[in-house]
Write a protein that holds these residues in place. Structure first.
Motif, PDB file in Angstrom:
ATOM      1  N   GLY A   1       1.519  -1.483  -8.090  1.00  0.00           N
ATOM      2  CA  GLY A   1       1.303  -1.154  -6.680  1.00  0.00           C
ATOM      3  C   GLY A   1       2.324  -0.154  -6.173  1.00  0.00           C
ATOM      4  N   LEU A   2       3.593  -0.398  -6.480  1.00  0.00           N
ATOM      5  CA  LEU A   2       4.657   0.511  -6.024  1.00  0.00           C
ATOM      6  C   LEU A   2       4.538   1.885  -6.677  1.00  0.00           C
ATOM      7  CD1 LEU A   2       7.532  -2.102  -5.914  1.00  0.00           C
ATOM      8  CD2 LEU A   2       6.752  -0.760  -3.959  1.00  0.00           C
ATOM      9  N   LYS A   3       4.187   1.901  -7.955  1.00  0.00           N
ATOM     10  CA  LYS A   3       4.027   3.195  -8.648  1.00  0.00           C
ATOM     11  C   LYS A   3       2.885   4.010  -8.043  1.00  0.00           C
ATOM     12  CE  LYS A   3       6.232   2.326 -13.086  1.00  0.00           C
ATOM     13  NZ  LYS A   3       6.077   1.718 -14.416  1.00  0.00           N
ATOM     14  N   PHE A   4       1.817   3.321  -7.618  1.00  0.00           N
ATOM     15  CA  PHE A   4       0.672   3.982  -6.986  1.00  0.00           C
ATOM     16  C   PHE A   4       1.117   4.783  -5.762  1.00  0.00           C
ATOM     17  CE2 PHE A   4      -2.739   4.086  -3.841  1.00  0.00           C
ATOM     18  CZ  PHE A   4      -3.795   4.609  -4.580  1.00  0.00           C
ATOM     19  N   PHE A   5       2.085   4.219  -5.006  1.00  0.00           N
ATOM     20  CA  PHE A   5       2.588   4.899  -3.796  1.00  0.00           C
ATOM     21  C   PHE A   5       3.821   5.759  -4.075  1.00  0.00           C
ATOM     22  CE2 PHE A   5       0.199   1.231  -2.221  1.00  0.00           C
ATOM     23  CZ  PHE A   5      -0.646   1.855  -1.326  1.00  0.00           C
TER      24      PHE A   5
ATOM     25  N   ILE B   1       5.389   1.357   3.450  1.00  0.00           N
ATOM     26  CA  ILE B   1       4.023   1.882   3.242  1.00  0.00           C
ATOM     27  C   ILE B   1       3.355   1.774   4.603  1.00  0.00           C
ATOM     28  CG2 ILE B   1       1.807   1.540   2.081  1.00  0.00           C
ATOM     29  CD1 ILE B   1       3.375   0.155  -0.209  1.00  0.00           C
ATOM     30  N   TRP B   2       3.005   2.925   5.178  1.00  0.00           N
ATOM     31  CA  TRP B   2       2.614   2.963   6.592  1.00  0.00           C
ATOM     32  C   TRP B   2       1.229   3.579   6.746  1.00  0.00           C
ATOM     33  CZ3 TRP B   2       5.721   6.537  10.481  1.00  0.00           C
ATOM     34  CH2 TRP B   2       5.268   6.312  11.794  1.00  0.00           C
TER      35      TRP B   2
ATOM     36  N   TRP C   1       6.103   6.069   2.530  1.00  0.00           N
ATOM     37  CA  TRP C   1       4.784   6.626   2.192  1.00  0.00           C
ATOM     38  C   TRP C   1       3.927   6.458   3.442  1.00  0.00           C
ATOM     39  CZ3 TRP C   1      -0.225   5.148   2.589  1.00  0.00           C
ATOM     40  CH2 TRP C   1      -1.193   5.862   1.858  1.00  0.00           C
ATOM     41  N   VAL C   2       3.297   7.541   3.866  1.00  0.00           N
ATOM     42  CA  VAL C   2       2.507   7.451   5.102  1.00  0.00           C
ATOM     43  C   VAL C   2       1.168   8.165   4.931  1.00  0.00           C
ATOM     44  CG1 VAL C   2       3.618   9.505   6.122  1.00  0.00           C
ATOM     45  CG2 VAL C   2       2.593   7.810   7.622  1.00  0.00           C
TER      46      VAL C   2
END
Length: 364
Positions: free
Chosen positions: A180-184, A224-225, A246-247
């Protein structure tokens, strides 16, 4: 002989995504079922439903504008026009059943279907039923609800507690936190806050996050926004050059966002709550104060009473929201308490239960 089902309603992701989940569950049980969506022209269902692979017809309809009475002048004409459009759609499609999921486009469709003796079903996602659903409930075949104590709104013999249908990508997600974190593109070692103000965004939440954006970096937190379209440009400008933020206006892959998040800030719409219960995340809820009958505050209050969530009032978001989420991100014991209690409320098969019941009653 294949069954034909109309799903009516929309306006927000909270109505559209459950409807798509129900449609998918019907197709899974009866692959030859014909499904048609009916929504409001210009609303997000006109984009999201075709993306999910279904056909949709749009009505020229608008809801009652609470903030500007002058904008309601054309409402009776739109309503009349939508009834003619509904008549044409239903006469052409000849459905065996119509399922209303809320949003003002569902009212004329279910009303007309009831006048023709077609089986009608309602899914009421909130703990406080909307006026049009209460009216429609009197003649509905069955009313699916998310929680108990709904007999004050609907005939008790028609009620069935199913919970709220959650998109299967979230309900059956297998994404790890790291993925999940890598995706963002975020650091896999850091605590992460997910901010979602609903599919259309939330002004008070966005303004609070914007005003306190530097505090996340200062407290070694990532963000993550999801801003919604109206605030996207402003959000991106504020996050410019900040590697910990990340927005974007919309997160399509919410399963990744939930996997990445340690704590969540969210509106208190019924569907947002259903998702957060299933993924069992500690959350601070900021109810939208202008929702009909203030039902989001009622929704959030239920969780607060069960020690399953925290609440910050919309009017106090600017002062309290960022400090509340930072305090929660630092408090492991509180996170665990909220996680355990909100997990008890998660339902992962509401869509299947609703589809089964609808198909069973059509075939009688």
């Amino acid at each position: 002989m294949s069954v034909k089902v109309i799903l009516a309603g929309g306006g927000t992701g909270g109505h559209i995504f459950p409807a798509i989940a129900i449609a998918n569950a019907i197709k899974k049980q009866q692959p030859d079922a014909e499904i048609l969506f009916v929504g409001a022209k210009g609303k997000m269902e006109m984009e999201k439903v075709p993306q999910a692979g279904y056909k949709i017809e749009g009505l020229d309809i608008a809801g009652f504008n609470r903030s500007s009475l002058i904008k309601n002048i054309g409402l009776p004409f739109k309503l009349l026009k939508s009834f003619f459009q509904v008549r044409t759609i239903i006469n052409n499609f000849q459905p065996d059943a119509v399922i209303g999921v809320g949003g003002y486009s569902s009212f004329p469709v279910l009303r007309f279907a009831q006048s023709k003796g077609i089986a009608t079903f309602i899914h009421e996602s909130n703990s406080f039923a909307g006026k049009s659903n209460i009216l429609l409930g009197k003649k509905a075949t069955k009313v699916f609800v998310a929680s108990d104590k709904m007999q004050k709104f609907f005939p008790a013999e028609k009620l069935m507690i199913t919970g709220n249908p959650v998109r299967s990508a979230i309900a059956h997600a297998t994404v790890s936190k790291e993925e999940g974190l890598k995706f963002f593109g975020l650091n896999t070692e850091k605590k992460t806050v997910l901010v979602v103000g609903g599919s259309l965004g939330a002004k008070s939440i966005n303004e609070a996050i914007d005003a306190g954006i530097d505090q996340f970096q200062q407290n070694d937190l990532q963000l993550i926004w999801q801003t919604g379209k109206p605030y996207a440009a402003q959000g991106k400008a504020s996050a410019n050059g900040k590697a910990n933020v990340w927005v974007n206006d919309f997160i399509k892959e919410m399963e990744n966002a939930y996997a990445a998040a340690d704590v969540v800030i969210s509106r208190a719409g019924a569907m947002a709550i259903a998702e957060i219960c299933l993924v069992a995340k500690p959350a601070v809820f900021v109810p939208f104060p202008f929702a009909a009958e203030d039902h989001q505050t009622v929704n959030a209050q239920h969780l607060v009473e069960k020690h399953a969530g925290l609440m910050v009032k919309d009017s106090e978001a600017k002062e309290k929201l960022v400090s509340s989420i930072i305090a929660l991100a630092r408090d492991e014991a509180k996170q665990n308490e909220l996680k355990q209690n909100i997990a008890k409320l998660g339902v992962d098969n509401a869509d299947t239960v609703i589809a089964t019941e609808v198909l069973k009653l059509i075939k009688k």
